[in-house]
Design an enzyme around this catalytic site. Structure first.
Site, PDB file in Angstrom:
ATOM      1  N   ASP A 113       0.791  -1.234   0.000  1.00 43.08           N
ATOM      2  CA  ASP A 113       0.000   0.000   0.000  1.00 43.08           C
ATOM      3  C   ASP A 113       0.827   1.290   0.000  1.00 43.08           C
ATOM      4  OD1 ASP A 113       1.026  -0.355   2.518  1.00 43.08           O
ATOM      5  OD2 ASP A 113      -0.875  -0.257   3.589  1.00 43.08           O
ATOM      6  N   HIS A 114       2.039   1.248   0.552  1.00 44.22           N
ATOM      7  CA  HIS A 114       2.781   2.498   0.737  1.00 44.22           C
ATOM      8  C   HIS A 114       3.560   2.944  -0.498  1.00 44.22           C
ATOM      9  CE1 HIS A 114       1.832   2.075   4.949  1.00 44.22           C
ATOM     10  NE2 HIS A 114       2.543   3.132   5.272  1.00 44.22           N
ATOM     11  N   ASP A 142       3.379  -1.000  11.707  1.00 42.58           N
ATOM     12  CA  ASP A 142       2.907   0.316  11.295  1.00 42.58           C
ATOM     13  C   ASP A 142       2.206   0.915  12.498  1.00 42.58           C
ATOM     14  OD1 ASP A 142       2.152   1.880   8.489  1.00 42.58           O
ATOM     15  OD2 ASP A 142       0.804   2.285  10.162  1.00 42.58           O
ATOM     16  N   ARG A 193      -1.736  12.466  10.139  1.00 41.31           N
ATOM     17  CA  ARG A 193      -0.503  13.199  10.456  1.00 41.31           C
ATOM     18  C   ARG A 193      -0.322  14.378   9.524  1.00 41.31           C
ATOM     19  NH1 ARG A 193       2.998   7.892  11.543  1.00 41.31           N
ATOM     20  NH2 ARG A 193       2.134   7.645  13.627  1.00 41.31           N
ATOM     21  N   SER A 248       5.990   7.340  13.254  1.00 45.83           N
ATOM     22  CA  SER A 248       5.975   6.041  12.591  1.00 45.83           C
ATOM     23  C   SER A 248       6.629   4.927  13.397  1.00 45.83           C
ATOM     24  CB  SER A 248       6.695   6.198  11.264  1.00 45.83           C
ATOM     25  OG  SER A 248       7.100   4.967  10.762  1.00 45.83           O
ATOM     26  N   ARG A 293       8.586   2.901  11.752  1.00 43.66           N
ATOM     27  CA  ARG A 293       9.700   2.483  10.877  1.00 43.66           C
ATOM     28  C   ARG A 293      10.997   2.304  11.667  1.00 43.66           C
ATOM     29  NH1 ARG A 293       9.131   8.390   8.114  1.00 43.66           N
ATOM     30  NH2 ARG A 293       7.023   7.598   8.050  1.00 43.66           N
TER      31      ARG A 293
END
Ligand code: MIC
Ligand code: SF4
Length: 765
Positions: free
Chosen positions: A106-107, A171, A459, A654, A656
């Site tokens: 999706d990203h 995520d 965000r 995030s 990440r």
């Protein structure tokens, strides 16, 4: 690999056995915990206590203090974080995941022309990465959701989330599944690997924040406004280390997807997750999404899927903090710019915009994303678009829609809602993250002009949507975004103000209306799911050594057992330093599977406290100024350790783990800050870094540009024992500072081994 855009009807029902087993054991586990704790339990506690790892001793855990081992039911990963997670999984020595897991593409899809064209481009551009994700998924027994299937959290809500379940996801907005009564938590990839490898998942037992919702939403107010208000109350760090549990009549009256929106944006207050007790809205949603069997099972154990009545009757007694919101009085909010907790009620927005000099012309309104693309959201927004046409209004701003899933997109197209938006000149992007994560080829953004956009995402950090630091991004409900896009004006209050139409008449927008769920049911021809091979042993995963996008991981070096001395200051970051500042997304997303290449974005967005400049720090070896990654590479080449210093809530945003792996890879030894965001602190620990906080926050001011850091007592690194560092300033004067940490013994072992994964690897040898 490009998935067929001619669809066949498929509806998978996932996890029924798992849910059945869960519910069978739920009452026994909850009763046991209640007996042991000798008090009524909140929903959060019930789910947590029902998911203790097999070896975990049952105790009355101290909230905010005790580390506890959990056994989540499933794992979800999105493509931008899955690459690093799966590269680590490949090093774990396992052949199949121990719990059901999924990957969602999706990203990596850039929003540019329209959904179909953008999807086709993405499939070409990202072929290597998609092929990698698909083959690893196939090999290790992981469900694969192809590009175009939708955004991870929407797909999870539609297919996997179930009341009373516990999941983790790579995520931060995994928390969205709280809308279906789950405890769903965002983590770094290394945490996901632990669970996929069948190990326990560790979390500090959270504190509990209760939010009591009285009254009922009406008029322009939407579920989004509840969380926008909560964000204003708690701020971006007020929820750190806590789970938020919503309850009360007002909560029951919300749709399930509305609850999802509220939980989703709980990530923006730093909360570990948020949740709601099982109720009829969840039952309706389960049935509408083809999971009547799950609803039937849940109905049988209802009392265990919400708090004990005593808790909601006397919340002050059971929650660490209580917030009360009366929905009868709730006004729509518009939060921003640059931070999601700057909350302004719509009635004050015009005044605030004027006082602060925000550009009032709205250039673009964007709805959708994982946060707000339910049928209810889209139908309410469409009711305004319909009015704009009927009232002869010309929509002043550009308007875009990013549907959360193919199921939502297909259904809203079938029901004519996309046609309605087309009549106001909207663009429909692919079912993907798109503009929400900087995957937006916005014409003219490179000029860096000051401008305003408004979106229904979660965000709005600087540069996030289009890379332009001067874009003022505001967050609001889809209804308010649509109204302000029609008006093209940030100072327009649709509750009270009139607009002038093409015929010069004054018209007012009526209150939006929509449907919670589609009257004709959801439909989809191909949801975009691909099941893994029964036995993936023979599947070969290829990583080209010459690739710029994927790189196999090398173990990090173990600690040499010595105190770190003579470490140079790489950067002292000032103010907000989110994971977007530490490891930017947008164009950099393409290197998420290549640690060395993505390390070239390390801290390029952080503001240097000595100059207010970004990506410009002093190289203490030469005295010259250079870009942060380049200076750090020079230290690494010279074998000189270094330290990063930061402010409050460092690493906010995030999940990440690149934000932790990049400094690790480039040779930074410690990150010393006033406070950390939860996921980032864990990610640093997992990757073998020292994540430390100033015992005395004012010591931040003692750090000077040419400082050297000498760790004095690292050899005695132990749980609960602060560390001491001697700062040597340029004039050779010294300061001694004390640094706190939250490492337990196991986490100290990760540091010693080089990283958590290096410890597992060592133990498996
Ligand atoms: C985000 O919303 O910031 C992201 C992009 O979804 C991230 C994950 C990532 O950086 O890949 C998140 O929220 O964890
Ligand atoms: Fe994607 Fe944005 Fe949701 Fe993150 S917040 S998962 S980038 S849509």
């Amino acid at each position: 690999m490009f998935f067929k855009l001619c669809y066949q009807k498929t509806k998978n029902m996932f996890d029924l056995d798992l849910i059945q087993k869960n519910y069978k054991e739920l009452s026994v586990k909850v009763e046991k915990a209640k007996k042991h704790l000798n008090r009524p339990l909140s929903l959060t506690e019930k789910i947590l206590y029902a998911h203790l790892f097999a070896d975990q001793e049952l105790k009355d855990f101290k909230r905010g203090a005790d580390y506890v081992d959990f056994a989540p039911d499933r794992v979800a990963m999105q493509d931008a974080t899955a690459q690093m997670a799966l590269l680590q999984l490949m090093n774990s020595g396992k052949s199949k995941t121990a719990v059901p897991s999924t990957v969602h593409c999706d990203h990596l899809i850039q929003a540019s022309k329209n959904g179909l064209a953008d999807l086709q481009d993405a499939v070409k551009i990202n072929k290597e990465v998609y092929d990698f994700l698909e083959s690893v998924s196939n090999k290790y027994g992981i469900g694969f959701w192809k590009p175009g299937a939708g955004i991870i959290h929407q797909v999870v809500l539609e297919n996997y989330a179930f009341p009373g379940g516990m999941m983790i996801g790579t995520d931060s907005h995994t928390v969205n599944a709280g809308g279906l009564g789950m405890i769903a938590i965002g983590v770094g990839g290394a945490d996901a690997v632990d669970v996929m490898a069948g190990m326990a998942w560790e979390l500090k037992f959270p504190k509990l924040i209760g939010v009591k919702l009285t009254g009922k939403l009406s008029g322009w107010a939407a579920p989004k406004d509840i969380i926008l208000k909560v964000a204003g109350i708690l701020t971006v760090k007020g929820g750190t280390g806590a789970i938020i549990e919503y309850f009360g009549e007002g909560a029951k009256a919300l749709s399930c997807t509305g609850k999802g929106t509220i939980c989703n944006m709980g990530a923006e207050v730093g909360a570990t997750t948020s949740t709601f007790g099982y109720d009829e809205s969840m039952e309706r949603y389960l049935r509408a999404t083809g999971r009547a069997a799950v609803a039937d099972l849940a109905n049988e154990v209802k009392e265990y899927l919400t708090a004990d009545p005593e808790v909601y009757a006397n919340p002050e007694k059971y929650f660490d903090q209580l917030i009360k919101i009366n929905l009868d009085e709730l006004e729509p909010y518009v939060n921003g710019p640059f931070t999601p907790d700057r909350a302004t009620p719509i009635s004050k927005l015009a005044e605030e915009a004027k006082t602060n000099g925000w550009p009032t012309k709205v250039e673009v309104g964007l709805i959708g994303s994982c946060t707000n693309s339910s049928y209810e959201d889209i139908s309410r927004a469409a009711s305004l678009a319909r009015q704009a046409v009927a009232k002869n209004l010309k929509t002043k701003a550009e308007f875009t829609i990013t549907p959360g899933s193919e199921q939502v997109r297909y259904t809203i197209e079938r029901d004519g809602l996309i046609d309605t938006f087309n009549q106001i000149g909207a663009s429909v992007f692919a079912n993907a993250c798109g503009p929400c994560i900087g995957q937006w080829s916005r014409p003219g953004a490179e000029k860096g002009e000051k401008n305003t956009i408004i979106h229904s995402f979660n965000r709005n950090f600087s540069k996030r949507a289009d890379g332009n630091p001067n874009t003022h991004a505001f967050v609001a409900s889809p209804e308010i975004v649509t109204a302000l896009a029609i008006a093209g004006d940030l100072t327009f209050n649709p509750l009270t103000d009139y607009l002038t139409n093409e015929a010069g008449e004054k018209v007012k927008l009526d209150v939006p209306s929509g449907e919670e769920l589609p009257a004709n049911g959801f439909a989809v021809e191909d949801a975009g799911y691909q099941a893994p091979a029964e036995n993936g042993a023979s599947v070969v995963v290829k990583v080209d050594p010459a690739s710029s996008r994927l790189q196999l991981l090398e173990p990090f070096k173990a600690w040499d057992g010595e105190n770190i001395s003579g470490a140079k200051l790489l950067i002292k970051a000032k103010g907000k330093c989110t994971t977007d500042h530490i490891s930017m997304a947008g164009p950099w997303l393409r290197f998420r599977g290549h640690l060395d290449n993505i390390s070239n974005n390390m801290l390029i967005g952080a503001v240097n406290a000595f100059s207010d400049a970004t990506n410009k720090v002093k190289n203490q070896l030469t005295g010259e100024y250079g870009e942060v990654p380049a200076v750090q590479r020079a230290y690494k080449a010279a074998g000189v350790p270094s330290v990063v210093v930061g402010d409050q809530n460092y690493g906010e945003g995030s999940s990440r783990e690149h934000a932790a792996m990049e400094p690790r890879h480039l040779g930074v030894k410690a990150v010393i800050v006033k406070s950390f965001a939860r996921i980032h602190e864990t990610n640093l620990k997992k990757q073998g870094m020292l994540a430390l906080t100033f015992a005395n926050e004012a010591d931040y001011d003692k750090i000077q540009e040419d400082d050297l850091f000498n760790f004095v007592d690292l050899k005695e690194f132990a749980p609960g024992k602060p560390l001491t560092v001697e700062l040597v300033h340029a004039d050779q004067s010294k300061d001694v500072i004390i640094l706190n940490h939250t490492y337990n013994q196991q986490q100290i072992e990760w540091f010693k081994a080089g990283s958590a994964l290096d410890l597992i690897r060592k133990q498996n040898l």
